[in-house]
Design an enzyme around this catalytic site. Sequence first.
Site, mmCIF file in Angstrom:
data_model
loop_
_atom_site.group_PDB
_atom_site.id
_atom_site.type_symbol
_atom_site.label_atom_id
_atom_site.label_comp_id
_atom_site.label_asym_id
_atom_site.label_seq_id
_atom_site.Cartn_x
_atom_site.Cartn_y
_atom_site.Cartn_z
ATOM 1 N N VAL A 1 0.686 -0.976 0.047
ATOM 2 C CA VAL A 1 -0.218 -0.110 -0.100
ATOM 3 C C VAL A 1 0.648 1.170 -0.045
ATOM 4 O O VAL A 1 0.146 2.615 -0.285
ATOM 5 C CB VAL A 1 -0.335 -0.376 0.860
ATOM 6 C CG1 VAL A 1 -1.098 1.613 1.048
ATOM 7 C CG2 VAL A 1 -2.047 -1.441 1.398
ATOM 8 N N CYS A 2 2.140 0.521 0.925
ATOM 9 C CA CYS A 2 3.141 2.492 1.033
ATOM 10 C C CYS A 2 3.362 3.328 -0.754
ATOM 11 O O CYS A 2 3.220 4.315 -0.742
ATOM 12 C CB CYS A 2 4.092 1.897 2.089
ATOM 13 S SG CYS A 2 3.504 1.363 3.310
ATOM 14 N N PRO A 3 3.563 2.684 -1.932
ATOM 15 C CA PRO A 3 4.332 2.957 -2.695
ATOM 16 C C PRO A 3 3.445 3.783 -3.397
ATOM 17 O O PRO A 3 2.905 4.974 -3.568
ATOM 18 C CB PRO A 3 4.711 1.764 -3.348
ATOM 19 C CG PRO A 3 4.190 0.190 -3.135
ATOM 20 C CD PRO A 3 3.853 0.688 -1.565
#
Length: 198
Positions: free
Chosen positions: A50-52
């Site tokens: 999810v972070c990117p």
Amino acid sequence: MASGNAHIGKPAPDFTGTAVVDGAFKEIKLSDYRGKYVVLFFYPLDFTFVCPTEIIAFSDHAEDFRKLGCEVLGVSVDSQFTHLAWINTPRKEGGLGPLNIPLLADVTKSLSQNYGVLKNDEGIAYRGLFIIDAKGVLRQITVNDLPVGRSVDEALRLVQAFQYTDEHGEVCPAGWKPGSDTIKPNVDDSKEYFSKHN
């Protein structure tokens, strides 16, 4: 999650740390951004899933924030070396590619602890987002659990709303967007808004 020292309406906890800025390591401090709004967002870990999507979305909208006199800073507990390796990984391979925002290293976890987003049992940060105004005062806090990403459009809208209220002294109703009606914050004058919208 730790309690932290970040409180709405109070000065945001200052910090100094190493960030990756334009592909190079640079020491940055929150106080470097005095006179500008800051969106400070924490994310759990580099090389995840999810972070990117969040980091790329904030980076792709960095100029929209800058037009408002606002800078965006990303933070995780990873080192600046890991940040750089992730930036140097192509987006099609789960990397970030070149970014328009700094990524700050919080290897000591002190920044995550100070802002109250440290997930102590895993040693990573929850998805905290903090809006700090041009005077260094914390105006907004949201913290998501790990599996759900944040909305860049909502962060942008909130910056615009706080700036509007600061400049005009009126308050912004639910879902307010630039150009929408606002409310004069007193009993008599607020009726103008309510009579129009109810």
